[in-house]
Design a protein around this motif. Sequence first.
Motif, PDB file in Angstrom:
ATOM      1  N   GLY A 130       0.821  -1.207   0.000  1.00  0.00           N
ATOM      2  CA  GLY A 130       0.000   0.000   0.000  1.00  0.00           C
ATOM      3  C   GLY A 130       0.849   1.247   0.000  1.00  0.00           C
ATOM      4  N   ASN A 131       1.552   1.492   1.103  1.00  0.00           N
ATOM      5  CA  ASN A 131       2.413   2.672   1.187  1.00  0.00           C
ATOM      6  C   ASN A 131       3.844   2.375   0.752  1.00  0.00           C
ATOM      7  OD1 ASN A 131       2.995   1.023   3.311  1.00  0.00           O
ATOM      8  ND2 ASN A 131       2.915   2.601   4.891  1.00  0.00           N
ATOM      9  N   LEU A 132       4.094   1.144   0.336  1.00  0.00           N
ATOM     10  CA  LEU A 132       5.413   0.759  -0.153  1.00  0.00           C
ATOM     11  C   LEU A 132       5.253  -0.354  -1.175  1.00  0.00           C
ATOM     12  CD1 LEU A 132       8.546   0.807  -0.036  1.00  0.00           C
ATOM     13  CD2 LEU A 132       8.385  -0.900   1.783  1.00  0.00           C
ATOM     14  N   LYS A 133       5.911  -0.202  -2.313  1.00  0.00           N
ATOM     15  CA  LYS A 133       5.873  -1.230  -3.348  1.00  0.00           C
ATOM     16  C   LYS A 133       7.298  -1.598  -3.743  1.00  0.00           C
ATOM     17  CE  LYS A 133       1.457   0.350  -5.261  1.00  0.00           C
ATOM     18  NZ  LYS A 133       1.247   1.385  -4.218  1.00  0.00           N
ATOM     19  N   ILE A 134       7.575  -2.891  -3.801  1.00  0.00           N
ATOM     20  CA  ILE A 134       8.864  -3.406  -4.269  1.00  0.00           C
ATOM     21  C   ILE A 134       8.613  -4.098  -5.598  1.00  0.00           C
ATOM     22  CG2 ILE A 134      10.764  -5.004  -3.793  1.00  0.00           C
ATOM     23  CD1 ILE A 134      10.315  -4.554  -0.842  1.00  0.00           C
ATOM     24  N   THR A 135       9.264  -3.646  -6.634  1.00  0.00           N
ATOM     25  CA  THR A 135       9.020  -4.154  -7.980  1.00  0.00           C
ATOM     26  C   THR A 135       9.401  -5.620  -8.094  1.00  0.00           C
ATOM     27  OG1 THR A 135      11.193  -3.350  -8.673  1.00  0.00           O
ATOM     28  CG2 THR A 135       9.301  -1.900  -9.068  1.00  0.00           C
ATOM     29  N   PRO A 136       8.765  -6.354  -9.021  1.00  0.00           N
ATOM     30  CA  PRO A 136       9.022  -7.790  -9.157  1.00  0.00           C
ATOM     31  C   PRO A 136      10.488  -8.105  -9.426  1.00  0.00           C
ATOM     32  CG  PRO A 136       7.029  -7.207 -10.334  1.00  0.00           C
ATOM     33  CD  PRO A 136       7.665  -5.909  -9.903  1.00  0.00           C
ATOM     34  N   SER A 137      10.964  -9.106  -8.741  1.00  0.00           N
ATOM     35  CA  SER A 137      12.330  -9.597  -8.929  1.00  0.00           C
ATOM     36  C   SER A 137      12.390 -10.987  -8.312  1.00  0.00           C
ATOM     37  CB  SER A 137      13.343  -8.643  -8.289  1.00  0.00           C
ATOM     38  OG  SER A 137      14.669  -9.035  -8.612  1.00  0.00           O
ATOM     39  N   SER A 138      13.594 -11.521  -8.166  1.00  0.00           N
ATOM     40  CA  SER A 138      13.758 -12.846  -7.584  1.00  0.00           C
ATOM     41  C   SER A 138      15.108 -12.911  -6.886  1.00  0.00           C
ATOM     42  CB  SER A 138      13.674 -13.930  -8.668  1.00  0.00           C
ATOM     43  OG  SER A 138      14.715 -13.755  -9.619  1.00  0.00           O
ATOM     44  N   GLY A 139      15.354 -14.022  -6.200  1.00  0.00           N
ATOM     45  CA  GLY A 139      16.646 -14.219  -5.569  1.00  0.00           C
ATOM     46  C   GLY A 139      16.644 -13.869  -4.092  1.00  0.00           C
ATOM     47  N   ILE A 140      17.739 -14.229  -3.437  1.00  0.00           N
ATOM     48  CA  ILE A 140      17.828 -14.099  -1.986  1.00  0.00           C
ATOM     49  C   ILE A 140      17.865 -12.647  -1.536  1.00  0.00           C
ATOM     50  CG2 ILE A 140      20.353 -14.199  -1.861  1.00  0.00           C
ATOM     51  CD1 ILE A 140      17.835 -15.975   0.493  1.00  0.00           C
ATOM     52  N   GLU A 141      18.513 -11.756  -2.305  1.00  0.00           N
ATOM     53  CA  GLU A 141      18.554 -10.342  -1.924  1.00  0.00           C
ATOM     54  C   GLU A 141      17.164  -9.721  -2.006  1.00  0.00           C
ATOM     55  OE1 GLU A 141      21.045  -8.775  -0.565  1.00  0.00           O
ATOM     56  OE2 GLU A 141      22.237 -10.614  -0.673  1.00  0.00           O
ATOM     57  N   HIS A 142      16.393 -10.134  -3.018  1.00  0.00           N
ATOM     58  CA  HIS A 142      15.008  -9.659  -3.142  1.00  0.00           C
ATOM     59  C   HIS A 142      14.185 -10.163  -1.958  1.00  0.00           C
ATOM     60  CE1 HIS A 142      11.340  -8.300  -5.022  1.00  0.00           C
ATOM     61  NE2 HIS A 142      10.854  -9.530  -5.082  1.00  0.00           N
ATOM     62  N   GLN A 143      14.422 -11.404  -1.553  1.00  0.00           N
ATOM     63  CA  GLN A 143      13.729 -11.948  -0.388  1.00  0.00           C
ATOM     64  C   GLN A 143      14.013 -11.115   0.853  1.00  0.00           C
ATOM     65  OE1 GLN A 143      13.637 -16.307   0.873  1.00  0.00           O
ATOM     66  NE2 GLN A 143      15.101 -15.508   2.368  1.00  0.00           N
ATOM     67  N   TYR A 144      15.286 -10.782   1.086  1.00  0.00           N
ATOM     68  CA  TYR A 144      15.639  -9.994   2.261  1.00  0.00           C
ATOM     69  C   TYR A 144      14.996  -8.610   2.221  1.00  0.00           C
ATOM     70  CZ  TYR A 144      19.126 -13.525   3.501  1.00  0.00           C
ATOM     71  OH  TYR A 144      19.752 -14.685   3.862  1.00  0.00           O
ATOM     72  N   ALA A 145      14.948  -8.001   1.030  1.00  0.00           N
ATOM     73  CA  ALA A 145      14.333  -6.680   0.894  1.00  0.00           C
ATOM     74  C   ALA A 145      12.849  -6.735   1.233  1.00  0.00           C
ATOM     75  CB  ALA A 145      14.546  -6.147  -0.520  1.00  0.00           C
ATOM     76  N   CYS A 146      12.175  -7.796   0.774  1.00  0.00           N
ATOM     77  CA  CYS A 146      10.745  -7.938   1.043  1.00  0.00           C
ATOM     78  C   CYS A 146      10.493  -8.234   2.517  1.00  0.00           C
ATOM     79  CB  CYS A 146      10.153  -9.045   0.170  1.00  0.00           C
ATOM     80  SG  CYS A 146      10.094  -8.647  -1.591  1.00  0.00           S
TER      81      CYS A 146
END
Length: 235
Positions: A204-220
Amino acid sequence: MGKIQHGFAGEKLQIPIWFNNNKQVSHGILKLNFWKVKNNINVDLDNFSNPIYLPLDCPQRGRLKLPRVTLTSTFPLGLISCWTHLAFSSDIVVYPKPLASKVRLIDKQDSVHLNQADSSLKGHDDFDSLAPYKQGEPLYHVAWKQVAKGQGMISKQFSNQSGATGWLILASLNSHDLEHKLSELSFQVIELTRNNGVFGLDLGNLKITPSSGIEHQYACLKALALHTPYLEGVK
């Protein structure tokens, strides 16, 4: 102090502490504990190996400030006791505790339109079965041969879980409890990453664009850990 790994709510983190000790000078037992925590770790300065791990409770998600570490030494027979408190600047991010749930990937064309199409982490490799088409499913899932035969809109189901794509959207979850929803998303982020999914996260107040991998997991996971509800009318 060594590198601190982030953890999940309800877990005990093992905080690594390193000693630079001259064994020709230092002897005896050194006690370590977090400030105001009774449980302590005894370190024999004549026989130890780095690092020493000090357990720390993570009661809830969010930022967890590392408490001061108390070092205590007592002279034989307890005649003399000395102590000191060490402060470290490291903050720990505690992720929501994963709660097993069905992965809901939404094919979102833009940040406004939400559909309620379910995805059980289905991929696009191995055909499994046919099922009634659900509004919002990708058109490449449609079994056009069955449509041509007048059987209506039928969707192809695939059993391979790799390659799933879409969005995880907080607002699409049914629960009214925010922590419950964040825990569900925490589980889904981990599952999608484990299965090589490409996904975005919309809080809602934050969107993380589609990606994959362990760094993306940590960001989410970090975004879920630090999420605060958006209040309408508050600037």
